[in-house]
Design an enzyme around this catalytic site. Structure first.
Site, PDB file in Angstrom:
ATOM      1  N   ASP A  48     -14.499   5.639   0.284  1.00 16.56           N
ATOM      2  CA  ASP A  48     -14.032   5.277   1.630  1.00 16.56           C
ATOM      3  C   ASP A  48     -14.515   6.289   2.679  1.00 16.56           C
ATOM      4  OD1 ASP A  48     -12.699   4.285   3.809  1.00 16.56           O
ATOM      5  OD2 ASP A  48     -10.752   4.101   2.820  1.00 16.56           O
ATOM      6  N   SER A  61      -5.982   9.477   7.643  1.00 17.37           N
ATOM      7  CA  SER A  61      -7.202   8.893   7.110  1.00 17.37           C
ATOM      8  C   SER A  61      -8.402   9.614   7.695  1.00 17.37           C
ATOM      9  CB  SER A  61      -7.280   7.413   7.465  1.00 17.37           C
ATOM     10  OG  SER A  61      -6.629   6.674   6.494  1.00 17.37           O
ATOM     11  N   HIS A  99     -12.894   2.839   6.386  1.00 16.48           N
ATOM     12  CA  HIS A  99     -11.954   1.948   7.082  1.00 16.48           C
ATOM     13  C   HIS A  99     -11.650   2.433   8.497  1.00 16.48           C
ATOM     14  CE1 HIS A  99      -8.515   4.484   5.471  1.00 16.48           C
ATOM     15  NE2 HIS A  99      -7.983   4.157   6.618  1.00 16.48           N
TER      16      HIS A  99
END
Ligand code: ARG
Ligand code: GLU
Length: 703
Positions: free
Chosen positions: A226, A634, A90
């Site tokens: 991810d 992230s 992402h």
């Protein structure tokens, strides 16, 4: 000031807030250059074998040299001596999307460069590494006097920051940045290497990289791979350089070896990255405002928008594709806010914070500091009462005019254009190019019927004057006619623009936002910020034994913890590790969230796991830790007790998202992809074995 600084450095091992008397591990996002002492001891007690110098050293290479700030918003890490970096899917989504087309659908099918020549350059993508961190508090606060008004102080501080940044000792290609810590009680200077030639190397298909999508977002058990892989290129001297085909793979000062031994409950975990923003030292009245007024109003507006968008995406494939990324962005914060409220309520956070304030007040009185600090908490009550309405109004404006409705967004950008032209007429061409870029950006993924329905559902949250008839009269809903508004000279453009029905409708509201709403907000916010700075100082002075970490501010931090499950509700317990079995359990053929690629099913059916299975014969996918993380973490590496890479941070559990205001070791968990799943996908799924060969795979547990 001096005294507080000293206190910060000498914080003994005690508790975050005195009321929170548990001996479980506590939260905290710590500055890597200040780990000696309390943090080092605490890490060792959690199982770490790392010294403070292993993590941050300016004379020798250390872990920090492997940690890159990815495009200013995410984190990434070096995983090979040839410039390979890892981040989330992402985080690389924009780049992956920008190289995708119907013919080369990298979002849907994934992308793997099988040689250096196939790696894809990305305009405007950069990765920053921190060379050095220095305390510059006294230089920044030089000549800032207590007698000054808040505005005067801010002007002086900005001036000082500028001279510190300019005077810093650095190599000619390096950048400098000063940031405020502890609400402006401390300042640090960062010397930065910025790499701007960063190429896409690999990404799994969305059905792996975003598996579970919104339904699983902010949730555990989670089965998302991810991750995406990039490579940093440097010039012939191994220095940062703009893109050039002559650049070569960067040889980092440090890269992380990858552990094949995985994790078990209780293992030490270090998450190293660039957390964006937290507010851990808010008074109870602020948490009340955020969770009882601010979040609910934002949730309501986004819900109204999502209701329309989701329904259209379900019945129309073209809309589904166009709105995928927009919908994900709107839904991500929407779901987070709901979880944040749940967590605050579940843990009685407001009551606890009030009890803490009683403790603080008592200690303040005992120490004879009432005169100095006694005004702070009562003043917060007054300021927040006064702030609530305008804070919500401002946010509602942004939700409607920037986040959800695109016709309003186009008028908002046009308003900015009008100002740019008036302020800076000689750069007219540049302004026109800018607005055309904005319009192209919106129309790339625009559906007028969806947007009109969104308009009708969100606009009432900002104004009583909801006039959807502008959709029939405006030029903005069609790209060609929208662009033609901006052909001609300045006078012609402004005339056409002001005659447009949507612009004429929106302009008074935007004007009011700029001239009143935002101005009022900024003024009240400045006073709250100033009081928050005083409160931070007071906390450290009144309760010096507590343990204080500076709020996240987009700078490099470590947060340590352990692999650990949790219980979200009575009778429910989440194991800390989940497996490929769970991917298959969730599999819904053809579903946009839960489809599973055939190749992955085959690998699963044949148990073709290579060296990536756990001792139980299963391939681990994700695991939970007690690391205190937030947005910006992230892509952060999860590092084991020896300095090896074991996971890739990408999310938090729902009830734990309140950790931005109130970290609670009982239910706050971060979610990481197990590195063995990453390697399994690269190797077995994608066949990109040349990438595995570049890495250093280790077995720290089999020594
Ligand atoms: N919740 C994570 C974050 O805050 C992941 C977001 C991306 N995934 C998604 N389903 N939208 O960024
Ligand atoms: N997914 C978030 C990010 O993009 C991290 C999750 C969190 O907020 O903890 O930064």
């Amino acid at each position: 000031m001096k005294r507080v600084l000293k206190l910060i450095r000498l914080i003994p091992v005690v508790l975050l807030f005195i009321v929170n008397q548990v001996n479980a591990q506590q939260g905290g996002m710590w500055i890597p250059s200040l780990l000696e002492g309390m943090n080092e001891t605490e890490m060792k007690s959690l199982g770490s074998q790392l010294s403070a110098k292993d993590i941050y050293d300016i004379n020798n290479s250390s872990l920090k040299d492997a940690i890159g700030h990815f495009n200013g918003g995410c984190t990434s890490e070096m995983i090979s001596p040839k410039g390979l970096i890892l981040t989330n899917h992402h985080c690389g989504f924009g780049q992956i999307q920008s190289h995708s087309s119907i013919e080369k659908d990298y979002l849907k099918n994934g992308f793997w460069a099988m040689s250096l020549d196939d790696e894809l350059p990305n305009e405007d993508l950069y990765v920053d590494f921190i060379v050095r961190i220095e305390d510059v508090t006294s230089a920044v606060l030089d000549n800032v006097e207590e007698t000054m008004t808040e505005e005067e102080k801010q002007i002086e501080i900005s001036k000082n920051i500028k001279s510190v940044e300019e005077a810093a000792k650095k190599e000619e290609w390096q950048k400098t940045k000063v940031k405020a810590f502890y609400k402006g009680n401390q300042y640090y200077l960062f010397i930065i290497d910025r790499f701007e030639d960063v190429r896409l190397v690999g990404a799994p298909p969305t059905s792996i990289g975003k598996f579970g999508s919104d339904t699983d977002n902010w949730m555990f058990p989670r089965h998302t791979g991810d991750f995406s892989v990039f490579r940093i290129y440097a010039d012939a001297n191994n220095r940062p350089a703009k893109y050039s085909k002559d650049n070569v793979p960067y040889q980092p000062k440090h890269f992380l070896p990858v552990s094949l031994d995985g994790v078990s409950e209780g293992d030490f975990t270090l998450v190293f990255g660039f957390p964006g923003r937290t507010d851990e030292y808010l008074p109870a009245v602020a948490i009340e405002h955020i969770t009882q007024e601010y979040n609910p109003s934002n949730i309501t507006i986004r819900e109204a928008a999502l209701k329309v968008i989701d329904a259209q995406m379900k019945i129309d494939d073209a809309v589904r594709i166009k709105y995928a990324s927009k919908q994900a962005r709107i839904a991500n914060a929407w779901k987070k806010w709901i979880g944040e409220n749940l967590g605050i309520e579940k843990t009685n956070a407001i009551e606890n914070r009030k009890a803490f304030e009683t403790t603080f007040t008592k200690a303040m009185k005992e120490k004879g500091l009432e005169e100095k600090y006694g005004h702070i908490l009562p003043q917060f009550n007054t300021l927040y009462k006064d702030f609530a309405e305008i804070n919500i109004k401002r946010r509602n404006f942004l939700e409607v005019f920037v986040v959800t409705n695109e016709l309003m967004k186009m008028t908002y950008r046009s308003y900015q254009l009008e100002n740019k032209i008036k302020e800076n007429p000689e750069e007219f061409e540049k302004h026109i190019a800018w607005i055309k870029g904005q319009l192209n950006g919106v129309h790339k993924n625009y559906d007028v019927n969806v947007d009109k329905a969104v308009f009708k559902s969100v606009m009432p949250y900002y104004t009583k004057d909801v006039d959807a008839s502008i959709y029939k009269k405006t030029a903005f809903t069609d790209l060609k006619s929208a662009l033609s508004l901006f052909n001609g000279n300045a006078k012609q453009v402004l005339k056409k623009l002001n005659n447009d029905a949507a612009y004429a409708y929106a302009k008074p509201m935007i004007n009011n936002y700029y001239k009143e709403v935002n101005v009022g907000y900024q003024d009240k916010k400045m006073h709250i910020d100033a009081l928050q700075k005083e409160y931070m100082h007071a906390l450290m002075d009144v309760l010096p034994q507590a343990r204080y970490f500076p709020d996240a501010n987009g700078t490099l931090r470590i947060t340590y913890g352990q692999v650990k499950g949790y219980s979200p509700r009575d009778g429910v317990y989440y194991n800390p590790v989940c497996y490929l079995e769970g991917v298959m359990e969730k599999y819904i053929p053809g579903d946009y969230e839960f489809d599973v690629p055939q190749k992955l099913q085959d690998l699963y059916n044949n148990k073709d796991y290579g060296q990536y299975a756990d001792t139980n014969g299963k391939v681990p996918v994700c695991f939970l830790g007690t690391n205190h993380t937030t947005g910006g973490n992230s892509g952060s590496p999860t590092i084991d007790a020896y300095g090896n890479l074991i996971g890739l941070n990408f999310d938090r559990v729902w009830e734990g998202t309140m950790s931005d205001m109130n970290y609670d070791p009982e239910i706050c968990r971060n979610i990481m992809v197990d590195l063995r799943y990453v390697l399994f996908i690269i190797d077995k799924y994608a066949g990109a074995t040349h990438l595995i060969d570049e890495m250093k795979l280790v077995h720290p547990k089999k020594k």
